[in-house]
Design a protein around this motif. Structure first.
Motif, PDB file in Angstrom:
ATOM      1  N   CYS A   1       0.867  -1.186   0.000  1.00  0.00           N
ATOM      2  CA  CYS A   1       0.000   0.000   0.000  1.00  0.00           C
ATOM      3  C   CYS A   1       0.897   1.227   0.000  1.00  0.00           C
ATOM      4  N   ALA A   2       0.811   2.028  -1.053  1.00  0.00           N
ATOM      5  CA  ALA A   2       1.686   3.187  -1.199  1.00  0.00           C
ATOM      6  C   ALA A   2       0.906   4.485  -1.014  1.00  0.00           C
ATOM      7  N   THR A   3       1.506   5.413  -0.287  1.00  0.00           N
ATOM      8  CA  THR A   3       0.935   6.750  -0.107  1.00  0.00           C
ATOM      9  C   THR A   3       1.962   7.790  -0.541  1.00  0.00           C
ATOM     10  N   PRO A   4       1.508   8.977  -0.935  1.00  0.00           N
ATOM     11  CA  PRO A   4       2.458  10.006  -1.401  1.00  0.00           C
ATOM     12  C   PRO A   4       3.255  10.641  -0.278  1.00  0.00           C
ATOM     13  N   TYR A   5       2.778  10.510   0.947  1.00  0.00           N
ATOM     14  CA  TYR A   5       3.523  11.026   2.083  1.00  0.00           C
ATOM     15  C   TYR A   5       3.199  10.174   3.307  1.00  0.00           C
ATOM     16  N   VAL A   6       3.885  10.445   4.404  1.00  0.00           N
ATOM     17  CA  VAL A   6       3.758   9.609   5.601  1.00  0.00           C
ATOM     18  C   VAL A   6       2.477   9.934   6.353  1.00  0.00           C
ATOM     19  N   PHE A   7       1.748   8.901   6.689  1.00  0.00           N
ATOM     20  CA  PHE A   7       0.609   9.029   7.580  1.00  0.00           C
ATOM     21  C   PHE A   7       0.994   8.476   8.948  1.00  0.00           C
ATOM     22  N   ASN A   8       0.422   9.060   9.992  1.00  0.00           N
ATOM     23  CA  ASN A   8       0.733   8.592  11.346  1.00  0.00           C
ATOM     24  C   ASN A   8       0.351   7.140  11.560  1.00  0.00           C
ATOM     25  N   CYS A   9      -0.684   6.689  10.868  1.00  0.00           N
ATOM     26  CA  CYS A   9      -1.164   5.330  11.059  1.00  0.00           C
ATOM     27  C   CYS A   9      -1.601   4.738   9.733  1.00  0.00           C
ATOM     28  N   MET A  10      -1.167   3.521   9.493  1.00  0.00           N
ATOM     29  CA  MET A  10      -1.617   2.773   8.330  1.00  0.00           C
ATOM     30  C   MET A  10      -2.219   1.466   8.831  1.00  0.00           C
ATOM     31  N   ALA A  11      -3.319   1.072   8.238  1.00  0.00           N
ATOM     32  CA  ALA A  11      -3.999  -0.129   8.705  1.00  0.00           C
ATOM     33  C   ALA A  11      -4.510  -0.939   7.515  1.00  0.00           C
ATOM     34  N   TRP A  12      -4.663  -2.208   7.765  1.00  0.00           N
ATOM     35  CA  TRP A  12      -5.249  -3.126   6.783  1.00  0.00           C
ATOM     36  C   TRP A  12      -6.570  -3.640   7.310  1.00  0.00           C
ATOM     37  N   PHE A  13      -7.545  -3.676   6.420  1.00  0.00           N
ATOM     38  CA  PHE A  13      -8.867  -4.204   6.707  1.00  0.00           C
ATOM     39  C   PHE A  13      -9.199  -5.254   5.659  1.00  0.00           C
ATOM     40  N   ARG A  14     -10.166  -6.072   5.962  1.00  0.00           N
ATOM     41  CA  ARG A  14     -10.655  -7.010   4.959  1.00  0.00           C
ATOM     42  C   ARG A  14     -12.159  -7.173   5.122  1.00  0.00           C
ATOM     43  N   GLN A  15     -12.793  -7.513   4.017  1.00  0.00           N
ATOM     44  CA  GLN A  15     -14.223  -7.774   4.031  1.00  0.00           C
ATOM     45  C   GLN A  15     -14.512  -8.983   3.166  1.00  0.00           C
TER      46      GLN A  15
ATOM     47  N   ALA B   1      -5.287   4.868   5.306  1.00  0.00           N
ATOM     48  CA  ALA B   1      -4.330   5.836   5.836  1.00  0.00           C
ATOM     49  C   ALA B   1      -5.056   6.714   6.837  1.00  0.00           C
ATOM     50  N   LEU B   2      -4.529   6.776   8.043  1.00  0.00           N
ATOM     51  CA  LEU B   2      -5.212   7.451   9.146  1.00  0.00           C
ATOM     52  C   LEU B   2      -4.299   8.483   9.794  1.00  0.00           C
ATOM     53  N   ASN B   3      -4.907   9.463  10.416  1.00  0.00           N
ATOM     54  CA  ASN B   3      -4.118  10.468  11.136  1.00  0.00           C
ATOM     55  C   ASN B   3      -3.647   9.969  12.493  1.00  0.00           C
ATOM     56  N   SER B   4      -4.303   8.950  13.004  1.00  0.00           N
ATOM     57  CA  SER B   4      -3.942   8.440  14.321  1.00  0.00           C
ATOM     58  C   SER B   4      -4.304   6.958  14.408  1.00  0.00           C
ATOM     59  N   CYS B   5      -3.529   6.237  15.213  1.00  0.00           N
ATOM     60  CA  CYS B   5      -3.849   4.829  15.458  1.00  0.00           C
ATOM     61  C   CYS B   5      -4.797   4.643  16.644  1.00  0.00           C
ATOM     62  N   MET B   6      -5.148   5.728  17.312  1.00  0.00           N
ATOM     63  CA  MET B   6      -6.135   5.602  18.373  1.00  0.00           C
ATOM     64  C   MET B   6      -7.462   5.202  17.744  1.00  0.00           C
TER      65      MET B   6
ATOM     66  N   SER C   1     -12.005   1.679  14.040  1.00  0.00           N
ATOM     67  CA  SER C   1     -13.182   2.404  13.567  1.00  0.00           C
ATOM     68  C   SER C   1     -12.946   3.040  12.203  1.00  0.00           C
ATOM     69  N   ALA C   2     -11.665   3.194  11.824  1.00  0.00           N
ATOM     70  CA  ALA C   2     -11.308   3.771  10.523  1.00  0.00           C
ATOM     71  C   ALA C   2     -11.949   5.133  10.297  1.00  0.00           C
ATOM     72  N   ARG C   3     -12.075   5.886  11.368  1.00  0.00           N
ATOM     73  CA  ARG C   3     -12.702   7.212  11.240  1.00  0.00           C
ATOM     74  C   ARG C   3     -11.832   8.121  10.381  1.00  0.00           C
ATOM     75  N   ASN C   4     -12.442   8.784   9.447  1.00  0.00           N
ATOM     76  CA  ASN C   4     -11.759   9.730   8.535  1.00  0.00           C
ATOM     77  C   ASN C   4     -10.621   9.083   7.753  1.00  0.00           C
ATOM     78  N   ALA C   5     -10.771   7.821   7.464  1.00  0.00           N
ATOM     79  CA  ALA C   5      -9.713   7.103   6.743  1.00  0.00           C
ATOM     80  C   ALA C   5      -9.675   7.499   5.274  1.00  0.00           C
ATOM     81  N   ASN C   6      -8.473   7.464   4.735  1.00  0.00           N
ATOM     82  CA  ASN C   6      -8.272   7.536   3.291  1.00  0.00           C
ATOM     83  C   ASN C   6      -8.101   6.086   2.820  1.00  0.00           C
ATOM     84  N   TRP C   7      -9.035   5.630   1.988  1.00  0.00           N
ATOM     85  CA  TRP C   7      -9.076   4.224   1.620  1.00  0.00           C
ATOM     86  C   TRP C   7      -8.411   3.958   0.280  1.00  0.00           C
ATOM     87  N   GLY C   8      -7.729   2.834   0.217  1.00  0.00           N
ATOM     88  CA  GLY C   8      -7.280   2.332  -1.060  1.00  0.00           C
ATOM     89  C   GLY C   8      -8.444   1.702  -1.805  1.00  0.00           C
ATOM     90  N   GLN C   9      -8.165   1.256  -3.028  1.00  0.00           N
ATOM     91  CA  GLN C   9      -9.235   0.748  -3.878  1.00  0.00           C
ATOM     92  C   GLN C   9      -9.618  -0.686  -3.528  1.00  0.00           C
TER      93      GLN C   9
END
Length: 119
Positions: free
Chosen positions: A22-36, A94-99, A103-111
């Motif tokens: 998972c690539a982002t253009p800049y560093v995020f404080n928290c990166m997470a993986w989800f599955r469905q 991609a998240l601003n915080s791992c707290m 909940s993935a609140r305000n997450a930037n999602w990959g495709q």
């Protein structure tokens, strides 16, 4: 809004391995993986903080591991000993915080990328 770019999904036999990226253009404080999985709710499975903290949920602990590269702009999910029940669409967030990352609140999602484990 930033959309992370994922890669690495596919089909594999049970017991096999895959690595998702998972690539982002800049560093995020928290990166997470989800599955469905079909017919199931989205499940948070792993997270990584920019300070080096990582966590994996019990259902994948010991089989999956999350990591980031030296630039912290690519996040990996190494998946070993895959089982048919791991079949799902995997997405990074991609998240601003791992707290409360689950909940993935305000997450930037990959495709999302499909992982299919064949029995």
């Amino acid at each position: 809004q930033v959309q992370p770019v994922e890669s690495g999904g596919g089909s594999v036999q049970a017991g096999g391995s895959l690595r998702l990226s998972c690539a982002t253009p800049y560093v995020f404080n928290c990166m997470a993986w989800f599955r469905q999985a079909p017919g199931k709710e989205r499940e948070g499975i792993a997270a990584s903080g920019s300070g080096g903290w990582t966590t994996e949920v019990e259902s994948v602990k010991g089989r999956f591991s999350i990591s980031r590269d030296a630039s912290f702009t690519t996040t990996y999910l190494q998946m070993n000993s895959l089982q048919p029940e791991d079949t799902a669409v995997y997405s990074c967030a991609a998240l601003n915080s791992c707290m409360d990352w689950v909940s993935a609140r305000n997450a930037n999602w990959g495709q999302g990328t499909q992982v299919t484990v064949l029995s």
